[in-house]
Design a protein around this motif. Structure first.
Motif, PDB file in Angstrom:
ATOM      1  N   UNK A  27      82.298 -39.729 -28.464  1.00  0.00           N
ATOM      2  CA  UNK A  27      82.262 -41.083 -27.930  1.00  0.00           C
ATOM      3  C   UNK A  27      81.025 -41.235 -27.351  1.00  0.00           C
ATOM      4  N   UNK A  28      80.291 -42.313 -27.773  1.00  0.00           N
ATOM      5  CA  UNK A  28      78.898 -42.681 -27.163  1.00  0.00           C
ATOM      6  C   UNK A  28      78.786 -44.118 -26.303  1.00  0.00           C
ATOM      7  N   UNK A  29      78.348 -43.922 -24.865  1.00  0.00           N
ATOM      8  CA  UNK A  29      78.409 -45.076 -24.318  1.00  0.00           C
ATOM      9  C   UNK A  29      76.999 -45.477 -24.174  1.00  0.00           C
ATOM     10  N   UNK A  30      77.156 -46.948 -23.966  1.00  0.00           N
ATOM     11  CA  UNK A  30      75.709 -47.629 -23.440  1.00  0.00           C
ATOM     12  C   UNK A  30      75.919 -48.695 -22.759  1.00  0.00           C
ATOM     13  N   UNK A  31      74.979 -49.119 -22.049  1.00  0.00           N
ATOM     14  CA  UNK A  31      75.046 -50.202 -21.075  1.00  0.00           C
ATOM     15  C   UNK A  31      74.882 -50.242 -19.824  1.00  0.00           C
ATOM     16  N   UNK A  32      75.046 -48.856 -19.195  1.00  0.00           N
ATOM     17  CA  UNK A  32      74.614 -48.773 -17.845  1.00  0.00           C
ATOM     18  C   UNK A  32      73.342 -49.243 -17.166  1.00  0.00           C
ATOM     19  N   UNK A  33      73.332 -49.198 -16.000  1.00  0.00           N
ATOM     20  CA  UNK A  33      72.001 -49.600 -15.029  1.00  0.00           C
ATOM     21  C   UNK A  33      72.244 -49.837 -13.891  1.00  0.00           C
ATOM     22  N   UNK A  34      71.051 -50.287 -13.584  1.00  0.00           N
ATOM     23  CA  UNK A  34      70.963 -50.970 -12.051  1.00  0.00           C
ATOM     24  C   UNK A  34      71.006 -52.580 -12.065  1.00  0.00           C
ATOM     25  N   UNK A  35      72.029 -52.913 -11.094  1.00  0.00           N
ATOM     26  CA  UNK A  35      72.111 -54.386 -10.885  1.00  0.00           C
ATOM     27  C   UNK A  35      72.292 -54.739  -9.676  1.00  0.00           C
ATOM     28  N   UNK A  36      72.196 -55.915  -9.220  1.00  0.00           N
ATOM     29  CA  UNK A  36      72.214 -56.445  -7.834  1.00  0.00           C
ATOM     30  C   UNK A  36      73.618 -56.799  -7.512  1.00  0.00           C
ATOM     31  N   UNK A  37      74.104 -56.912  -6.501  1.00  0.00           N
ATOM     32  CA  UNK A  37      75.546 -57.275  -6.121  1.00  0.00           C
ATOM     33  C   UNK A  37      75.643 -58.503  -6.680  1.00  0.00           C
ATOM     34  N   UNK A  38      76.814 -58.913  -7.016  1.00  0.00           N
ATOM     35  CA  UNK A  38      77.345 -60.456  -7.862  1.00  0.00           C
ATOM     36  C   UNK A  38      76.975 -60.194  -9.120  1.00  0.00           C
ATOM     37  N   UNK A  39      76.014 -59.406  -9.876  1.00  0.00           N
ATOM     38  CA  UNK A  39      75.553 -59.376 -11.051  1.00  0.00           C
ATOM     39  C   UNK A  39      76.372 -58.942 -12.279  1.00  0.00           C
ATOM     40  N   UNK A  40      76.249 -58.771 -13.259  1.00  0.00           N
ATOM     41  CA  UNK A  40      77.005 -58.518 -14.474  1.00  0.00           C
ATOM     42  C   UNK A  40      76.561 -57.318 -15.306  1.00  0.00           C
ATOM     43  N   UNK A  41      77.247 -56.713 -15.876  1.00  0.00           N
ATOM     44  CA  UNK A  41      76.945 -55.424 -17.045  1.00  0.00           C
ATOM     45  C   UNK A  41      77.849 -55.420 -17.835  1.00  0.00           C
ATOM     46  N   UNK A  42      77.738 -55.143 -19.203  1.00  0.00           N
ATOM     47  CA  UNK A  42      78.587 -54.982 -20.266  1.00  0.00           C
ATOM     48  C   UNK A  42      78.331 -53.389 -20.837  1.00  0.00           C
ATOM     49  N   UNK A  43      79.423 -52.576 -20.605  1.00  0.00           N
ATOM     50  CA  UNK A  43      79.524 -51.456 -21.143  1.00  0.00           C
ATOM     51  C   UNK A  43      80.099 -51.015 -22.609  1.00  0.00           C
ATOM     52  N   UNK A  44      79.486 -50.196 -23.443  1.00  0.00           N
ATOM     53  CA  UNK A  44      79.956 -50.220 -24.733  1.00  0.00           C
ATOM     54  C   UNK A  44      80.169 -48.663 -25.169  1.00  0.00           C
ATOM     55  N   UNK A  45      81.186 -48.492 -25.825  1.00  0.00           N
ATOM     56  CA  UNK A  45      81.408 -47.066 -26.242  1.00  0.00           C
ATOM     57  C   UNK A  45      82.029 -47.058 -27.554  1.00  0.00           C
ATOM     58  N   UNK A  46      81.338 -46.246 -28.396  1.00  0.00           N
ATOM     59  CA  UNK A  46      81.509 -46.171 -29.916  1.00  0.00           C
ATOM     60  C   UNK A  46      82.025 -44.893 -30.374  1.00  0.00           C
ATOM     61  N   UNK A  47      83.110 -44.703 -30.936  1.00  0.00           N
ATOM     62  CA  UNK A  47      83.443 -43.351 -31.593  1.00  0.00           C
ATOM     63  C   UNK A  47      82.835 -43.212 -32.971  1.00  0.00           C
ATOM     64  N   UNK A  48      82.174 -42.338 -33.001  1.00  0.00           N
ATOM     65  CA  UNK A  48      81.652 -41.770 -34.266  1.00  0.00           C
ATOM     66  C   UNK A  48      82.328 -40.682 -34.792  1.00  0.00           C
ATOM     67  N   UNK A 103      89.503 -37.639 -25.845  1.00  0.00           N
ATOM     68  CA  UNK A 103      88.193 -37.632 -26.093  1.00  0.00           C
ATOM     69  C   UNK A 103      87.434 -37.937 -24.990  1.00  0.00           C
ATOM     70  N   UNK A 104      86.384 -37.692 -24.698  1.00  0.00           N
ATOM     71  CA  UNK A 104      85.524 -38.159 -23.518  1.00  0.00           C
ATOM     72  C   UNK A 104      84.151 -38.484 -23.888  1.00  0.00           C
ATOM     73  N   UNK A 105      83.457 -39.554 -23.441  1.00  0.00           N
ATOM     74  CA  UNK A 105      81.989 -39.758 -23.691  1.00  0.00           C
ATOM     75  C   UNK A 105      81.348 -38.921 -22.430  1.00  0.00           C
ATOM     76  N   UNK A 106      80.088 -38.968 -22.681  1.00  0.00           N
ATOM     77  CA  UNK A 106      79.271 -38.278 -21.676  1.00  0.00           C
ATOM     78  C   UNK A 106      78.926 -39.013 -20.509  1.00  0.00           C
ATOM     79  N   UNK A 107      79.437 -40.096 -20.298  1.00  0.00           N
ATOM     80  CA  UNK A 107      79.189 -40.847 -18.914  1.00  0.00           C
ATOM     81  C   UNK A 107      77.929 -41.950 -19.008  1.00  0.00           C
TER      82      UNK A 107
END
Length: 121
Positions: A4-25, A110-114
Motif C-alpha cells: 500500500x503506497x500513500x501520497x498527499x500528505x503535507x503542511x496546511x493551514x487551519x481551515x485548509x484541505x488535503x487529499x490523501x491517496x493510497x494505492x494497492x500494488x 496490510x498497512x501503508x508506510x504512513x
C-alpha cells in the motif's frame, strides 16, 4: 507481494484541505475493506474512516462532516478528502486494507508506510 503506497500528505493551514491517496500494488485478487487511521505523537493509533467493498462508510466522530472517504476499485485506490482541517488533525496517517492476494488465499491485513499531515499556521 501487495504493498500500500500513500501520497498527499503535507503542511496546511487551519481551515485548509488535503487529499490523501493510497494505492494497492501487486495486482491483488480482491480488496475487501479499506481505511485510514492516524497516530499523533504520544497517542495511540486511531480509526479515521473505513469503506467496504460495497462502499459503506464509517467515520470517527471527530472527523464526521469534514472528511470523506472514497475508493476506486478499478485502480485499487482509496482516498481521504480532508476539509476544514484543524491543528488536532495533525498526525501520521496510515492506509489499511483487507486484501486477498490470490483466488486461493485468505484475507490479509496490510498497512501503508504512513504520510505526515501537519495543520499549522
Amino acid at each position: 507481494q501487495v504493498q500500500l503506497v500513500e501520497s498527499g500528505g503535507g503542511l496546511v493551514q487551519p481551515g485548509g484541505s488535503l487529499r490523501l491517496s493510497c494505492a494497492a500494488s501487486g495486482s491483488p485478487f480482491s480488496i475487501n475493506s479499506m481505511g485510514w487511521y492516524r497516530q499523533a505523537p504520544g497517542k495511540q493509533r486511531e480509526l479515521v474512516a473505513t469503506i467496504t467493498s460495497g462502499e459503506n462508510t464509517n467515520y470517527a466522530d471527530s472527523v464526521k462532516g469534514r472528511f470523506t472517504i472514497s475508493r476506486d476499485n478499478a485502480k485499487n485506490t482509496v482516498y481521504l478528502q480532508m476539509n476544514s482541517l484543524k491543528p488536532e488533525d495533525t498526525a501520521v496517517y496510515y492506509c489499511a486494507a483487507q486484501v486477498q492476494r490470490t483466488s486461493r488465499a485468505g484475507l490479509g491485513n496490510y498497512w501503508g508506510q504512513g504520510t505526515q499531515v501537519t495543520v499549522s499556521s
